[in-house]
Design a protein around this motif. Structure first.
Motif, short mmCIF file in Angstrom:
data_model
loop_
_atom_site.label_atom_id
_atom_site.label_comp_id
_atom_site.label_asym_id
_atom_site.label_seq_id
_atom_site.Cartn_x
_atom_site.Cartn_y
_atom_site.Cartn_z
N GLY A 219 0.77 -1.23 0.00
CA GLY A 219 0.00 0.00 0.00
C GLY A 219 0.80 1.28 0.00
O GLY A 219 0.22 2.37 -0.02
N THR A 220 2.12 1.19 0.00
CA THR A 220 2.96 2.39 0.05
C THR A 220 3.44 2.77 -1.35
O THR A 220 4.06 1.94 -2.03
N TYR A 221 3.15 4.00 -1.77
CA TYR A 221 3.75 4.51 -3.00
C TYR A 221 5.18 4.90 -2.65
O TYR A 221 5.42 5.83 -1.88
N SER A 222 6.14 4.20 -3.22
CA SER A 222 7.51 4.28 -2.73
C SER A 222 8.38 5.18 -3.59
O SER A 222 8.46 5.02 -4.81
N ARG A 223 9.06 6.09 -2.94
CA ARG A 223 10.08 6.90 -3.60
C ARG A 223 11.50 6.47 -3.20
O ARG A 223 12.48 7.02 -3.68
N SER A 224 11.55 5.49 -2.33
CA SER A 224 12.82 4.86 -1.96
C SER A 224 12.47 3.62 -1.14
O SER A 224 11.41 3.56 -0.51
N LEU A 225 13.38 2.65 -1.13
CA LEU A 225 13.16 1.47 -0.30
C LEU A 225 13.20 1.84 1.17
O LEU A 225 12.53 1.22 2.00
N GLN A 226 13.98 2.88 1.51
CA GLN A 226 14.01 3.33 2.90
C GLN A 226 12.63 3.80 3.36
O GLN A 226 12.19 3.51 4.48
#
Length: 305
Positions: A219-226
């Motif tokens: 569910g997370t729109y990710s801009r980094s794996l962190q």
């Protein structure tokens, strides 16, 4: 040069035990690898070879088998607690026991037929010093992938940077997670009375924690794996009151677009893209998410668990 003995422990590692409980035609299977480490009054055996305080490692192996038979395997955590309590309580020379368990899951095919599940391995580490417990549970090798809703751009660059910015990429990782329970066996007034405080429902807690990890990843729109790591940890801590901290080790399983131009083909993410899945080298993202006010106690090197 004079020397002194430092921290030490001994025990039996990777005792494989399979417990089958028959309920008519339906069988129930538990498959564990149990590692026991004991420490305490062990100076004499190191300095002079005096074995008087040494419980043989073969005995620890036998104890694992006997407890599996006599007490059963309700959960990895409960089984580890039973073993750790036994070693500290039954041997005056042993002051601390650490039990590490890997549990391998099986999928039922029929009443007595099973297939080994190809997903994650459940793990647990139980430490007992005769007064208080520390229970760290977790999982490893849970492979997950988002085929979109992931970006990586705006990062620092120098003369050696060749990585192209990505605005729609595959995000994949093998989740290794460890979480520490707040339960330590102490009574409500803080006294160190083993089992005075009720223990969590270990099996339910594991399933719910796993569910929250996966829900946050999906569910997370990710801009980094962190960012994704922090979202997973935050969701677990906010939804599971029994957990004080959770530590992740996430390898970035890179997927690179294949250059198809030499064949006169375009390779666009919006039109059935083809990727090369690289296994190494890989980025490795690690961090701990803590409940506000909690102390970090999970070892940084999660591979030791």
């Amino acid at each position: 040069m004079p020397t002194i003995l430092g921290q030490n422990q001994y025990g039996k590692a990777e005792t494989r035990v399979v417990k089958v409980v028959r309920d008519g035609d339906t069988h129930h299977l538990k498959d564990l690898s149990v590692s026991v480490a004991l420490s305490g009054d062990m100076d004499a055996v190191h300095y002079s070879g005096d074995n008087a305080n040494v419980l043989p490692t073969d005995t620890t192996k036998n104890t694992v088998y006997a407890f599996a038979k006599e007490r059963g395997v309700e959960s990895a955590e409960h089984f580890g607690i039973e073993l750790a309590r036994h070693f500290v309580a039954s041997q005056e020379s042993i002051h601390r026991a650490r039990v590490r368990i890997e549990e391998y899951a099986w999928e039922r095919l029929a009443g007595h037929s099973f297939a080994r599940k190809g997903q994650e391995t459940r793990v647990a580490e139980i430490t007992y010093d005769g007064a208080r417990w520390q229970v760290v549970a977790g999982l490893k090798d849970l492979t997950v992938l988002n085929s979109t809703n992931s970006e990586f751009w705006g990062y620092a660059k120098d003369r050696y940077t060749t990585l192209q910015e990505a605005y729609d990429r595959i995000l994949a990782t093998d989740v290794s997670a460890r979480w520490r329970y707040g339960w330590d066996g102490a009574a409500a007034d803080g006294s160190a009375a083993a089992a005075s405080a009720p223990a969590p429902d270990w099996n339910r807690s594991y399933e719910e924690t796993r569910r929250h990890i996966l829900a946050a990843f999906a569910g997370t729109y990710s801009r980094s794996l962190q960012q994704t790591l922090y979202a997973m940890g935050t969701r677990v801590v906010e939804h599971r009151d029994e957990i004080e901290e959770i530590r992740f080790s996430l390898p970035n399983k890179h997927h690179f677009l294949v250059d198809l131009e030499p064949f006169g083909l375009t390779n666009d993410v919006a039109d059935g893209a083809v990727y090369f899945a690289a296994d190494r080298p890989y980025g490795l993202i690690e961090a701990t998410v803590l409940r506000d006010g909690a102390d970090a106690r999970i070892p940084v090197d999660t591979t030791t668990l």
